[in-house]
Design a protein around this motif. Structure first.
Motif, PDB file in Angstrom:
ATOM      1  N   GLY A  51       6.243   6.291  10.861  1.00  0.00           N
ATOM      2  CA  GLY A  51       6.851   4.960  10.754  1.00  0.00           C
ATOM      3  C   GLY A  51       8.248   4.917  11.327  1.00  0.00           C
ATOM      4  O   GLY A  51       8.617   3.968  12.034  1.00  0.00           O
ATOM      5  N   ALA A  73       6.834  -3.725  12.896  1.00  0.00           N
ATOM      6  CA  ALA A  73       6.110  -4.061  11.664  1.00  0.00           C
ATOM      7  C   ALA A  73       5.190  -2.921  11.247  1.00  0.00           C
ATOM      8  O   ALA A  73       5.102  -2.583  10.062  1.00  0.00           O
ATOM      9  CB  ALA A  73       5.311  -5.344  11.856  1.00  0.00           C
ATOM     10  N   PHE A  74       4.524  -2.317  12.214  1.00  0.00           N
ATOM     11  CA  PHE A  74       3.616  -1.217  11.899  1.00  0.00           C
ATOM     12  C   PHE A  74       4.399  -0.016  11.370  1.00  0.00           C
ATOM     13  O   PHE A  74       3.930   0.683  10.475  1.00  0.00           O
ATOM     14  CB  PHE A  74       2.792  -0.843  13.135  1.00  0.00           C
ATOM     15  N   LEU A  77       5.224  -0.692   7.781  1.00  0.00           N
ATOM     16  CA  LEU A  77       4.002  -0.477   6.999  1.00  0.00           C
ATOM     17  C   LEU A  77       3.757   1.012   6.774  1.00  0.00           C
ATOM     18  O   LEU A  77       3.434   1.439   5.661  1.00  0.00           O
ATOM     19  CB  LEU A  77       2.802  -1.113   7.702  1.00  0.00           C
ATOM     20  N   LEU A  81       3.615   2.772   3.187  1.00  0.00           N
ATOM     21  CA  LEU A  81       2.424   3.488   2.747  1.00  0.00           C
ATOM     22  C   LEU A  81       2.735   4.956   2.452  1.00  0.00           C
ATOM     23  O   LEU A  81       2.218   5.519   1.488  1.00  0.00           O
ATOM     24  CB  LEU A  81       1.319   3.389   3.807  1.00  0.00           C
ATOM     25  N   VAL A 103      -5.705   1.805   8.401  1.00  0.00           N
ATOM     26  CA  VAL A 103      -4.529   2.032   9.261  1.00  0.00           C
ATOM     27  C   VAL A 103      -4.989   2.479  10.645  1.00  0.00           C
ATOM     28  O   VAL A 103      -4.501   1.982  11.670  1.00  0.00           O
ATOM     29  CB  VAL A 103      -3.571   3.060   8.626  1.00  0.00           C
TER      30      VAL A 103
END
Length: 192
Positions: A51, A73-74, A77, A81, A103
């Motif tokens: 990330g 954004a990913f 996330l 996570l 994912v």
């Protein structure tokens, strides 16, 4: 930090994380009986690192803005996570396989779109990313369905999906950020 240095950090980080993810996938295929708590902690750390690299990539401003266009954004996330996995991962191993499958599927879908954008830009190897992304997406979807109900076969399937995810990210870094060489030979644009 200048643009070229940030781009190099993002590209090299992407490659390093992709290789770690590939190794994790191979490890799961070869030894599906890893202790769950160790695997969960490792997965959480890899998600967080991935990330962070994705967010750095987003701000790197690569020449075509292809490789990292969805990564802010990913990346958030993935960090979220990863933290969730580290804090609450034990006891949720079957759920983690489904989350990991989602994912992987989501990343594959974004990479399919990115490969089609790469084709529009005239990058010759766009089709390799497309093929790996489709294959990765299929394995991500199978992982979500979990036809083996959490058995050792599920962990081998997880290993295969993770290995493909690593290969996909390696292809993205190598094929779309190769423009680093062209970018570094161009003068810096003046900011207005």
């Amino acid at each position: 930090m200048d643009r070229l240095r940030t781009l190099k950090i993002a590209r090299n980080g992407y490659i390093a994380i992709a290789l770690i993810v590939c190794a994790l996938g191979v490890g799961l295929i070869i030894k599906p009986d890893w202790p769950a708590d160790s695997l969960i902690r490792l997965l959480g750390v890899v998600f967080i690192a991935d990330g962070i690299i994705k967010m750095i990539g987003y701000f790197s401003k690569d020449f075509y803005c292809l490789a990292f266009q969805y990564d802010f954004a990913f990346g958030i996330l993935m960090v979220a996570l990863g933290l969730l996995i580290l804090i609450r991962g034990e006891g949720y191993s079957r759920l983690l396989c489904a989350v990991l499958g989602l994912v992987i599927l989501m990343d594959a879908l974004l990479r399919i779109q990115m490969s089609l954008d790469a084709k529009k830009f005239g990058l010759n190897l766009w089709w390799r990313i497309l093929l790996v992304a489709v294959l990765t997406g299929v394995f991500g979807m199978i992982l979500v369905i979990d036809p083996y109900n959490g058995s050792g076969a599920t962990l081998r399937l997880t290993g295969t999906a993770v290995l493909l995810e690593g290969i996909l990210n390696l292809c993205v870094a190598v094929y779309t950020v190769k423009i680093l060489d062209r970018f570094s030979s161009q003068p810096e644009e003046e900011s207005g």
